[in-house]
Motif scaffolding. Sequence first.
Motif, PDB file in Angstrom:
ATOM      1  N   ASN A 139      74.655  -3.009   0.429  1.00  0.00           N
ATOM      2  CA  ASN A 139      74.000  -2.292   1.525  1.00  0.00           C
ATOM      3  C   ASN A 139      74.955  -1.315   2.210  1.00  0.00           C
ATOM      4  OD1 ASN A 139      71.846  -1.579   3.134  1.00  0.00           O
ATOM      5  ND2 ASN A 139      72.083  -3.268   4.571  1.00  0.00           N
ATOM      6  N   GLU A 140      75.935  -0.806   1.466  1.00  0.00           N
ATOM      7  CA  GLU A 140      76.917   0.118   2.027  1.00  0.00           C
ATOM      8  C   GLU A 140      76.929   1.466   1.309  1.00  0.00           C
ATOM      9  OE1 GLU A 140      80.217  -3.298   3.272  1.00  0.00           O
ATOM     10  OE2 GLU A 140      80.455  -2.143   1.425  1.00  0.00           O
ATOM     11  N   ARG A 141      76.101   1.620   0.282  1.00  0.00           N
ATOM     12  CA  ARG A 141      76.127   2.841  -0.516  1.00  0.00           C
ATOM     13  C   ARG A 141      74.718   3.427  -0.632  1.00  0.00           C
ATOM     14  NH1 ARG A 141      80.592   1.297   0.283  1.00  0.00           N
ATOM     15  NH2 ARG A 141      82.398   1.312  -1.132  1.00  0.00           N
ATOM     16  N   PRO A 142      74.198   4.038   0.439  1.00  0.00           N
ATOM     17  CA  PRO A 142      72.850   4.620   0.355  1.00  0.00           C
ATOM     18  C   PRO A 142      72.742   5.707  -0.699  1.00  0.00           C
ATOM     19  CG  PRO A 142      73.969   5.298   2.377  1.00  0.00           C
ATOM     20  CD  PRO A 142      74.799   4.215   1.779  1.00  0.00           C
ATOM     21  N   GLY A 143      73.864   6.334  -1.040  1.00  0.00           N
ATOM     22  CA  GLY A 143      73.827   7.341  -2.092  1.00  0.00           C
ATOM     23  C   GLY A 143      73.387   6.770  -3.424  1.00  0.00           C
ATOM     24  N   ALA A 144      73.675   5.480  -3.652  1.00  0.00           N
ATOM     25  CA  ALA A 144      73.245   4.833  -4.890  1.00  0.00           C
ATOM     26  C   ALA A 144      71.725   4.756  -4.955  1.00  0.00           C
ATOM     27  CB  ALA A 144      73.860   3.438  -4.987  1.00  0.00           C
ATOM     28  N   GLU A 145      71.085   4.526  -3.816  1.00  0.00           N
ATOM     29  CA  GLU A 145      69.628   4.455  -3.790  1.00  0.00           C
ATOM     30  C   GLU A 145      69.009   5.811  -4.102  1.00  0.00           C
ATOM     31  OE1 GLU A 145      68.690   2.888   0.027  1.00  0.00           O
ATOM     32  OE2 GLU A 145      69.943   1.108  -0.232  1.00  0.00           O
ATOM     33  N   GLU A 146      69.605   6.869  -3.543  1.00  0.00           N
ATOM     34  CA  GLU A 146      69.096   8.208  -3.825  1.00  0.00           C
ATOM     35  C   GLU A 146      69.242   8.538  -5.307  1.00  0.00           C
ATOM     36  OE1 GLU A 146      67.517  10.003  -1.724  1.00  0.00           O
ATOM     37  OE2 GLU A 146      67.881   8.723   0.021  1.00  0.00           O
TER      38      GLU A 146
END
Length: 276
Positions: A172-179
């Motif tokens: 839950n620390e890498r929102p760029g991964a979700e994008e």
Amino acid sequence: MEQPALLSIIRTETTYRFRLDLPGGPLGQEYSTDLTAEVRERLRRSLQAIGQTTEVKRSGTRVGPTQDALLTLGRYLFETILPAPLQESIRRVETALIMSTNTPDIPWELMYDNSPKSKRYLCQALSVGRIVHQERETMQQRFAPLERPGRKINGRRDAQGLSVLFLVNPTNERPGAEEEVATLCTSLPESVTRIILYRQQANQLQMRVRIGADTPHVLHYAGPLPQTNGTGEPTLALAGNSRLDTNVFEQLLQGLPKHPLVFLSYHEDERGGRSI
């Protein structure tokens, strides 16, 4: 490390939905309890009694709720709101228990089993943790159109076509991964089956369930850079404090006819670096 059981408690407008997933087993059966006017009112009164404090005038201090109020609420949660089949299942749980719920106002940890062999609060009988389900629900709505379930044969997905298991931002620390994964999934052909575990879902228990049911051909990890353990072996972070190392990975893949291709997409300070 022994995996915890997962108790999902989701409140909707008219019901509470419950499901207990045991480590190493299939997804549990879902049960529900209707939120009638009587259930709502009794629960409201029980919670109100817990929240009230009694002022002791002589000392000027306040004391918490009485033991009777705690027992009343605990028994009501366990005996009335928790479905009967799950009462017996929880009595047999021997591991830690994680509760995933969108009801932060209800102390499910205080469920009280009044059976002769127990007579304990849930938090006294088991090591209990809690994760907030509301954020996961929001993410599910976002990713739901991206998943393409395949046809099932004998409990497993049809092996025809490519199947990809995505582990997305488990810390839950890498929102760029979700994008990145959202963009990737929208560009994949319709024939590709997408299985997405994001944030708290990206844990060993959920991986075991989905790998056993879907037999993915590709495992795509989008998260932080790997770390090394005491022996110098690289490990990948999963949800909570769990890790994915060689031994855990081999256990998860037992029974598969062929190991999946593993694709690693590392994200550090929101700058993605990919490695296969």
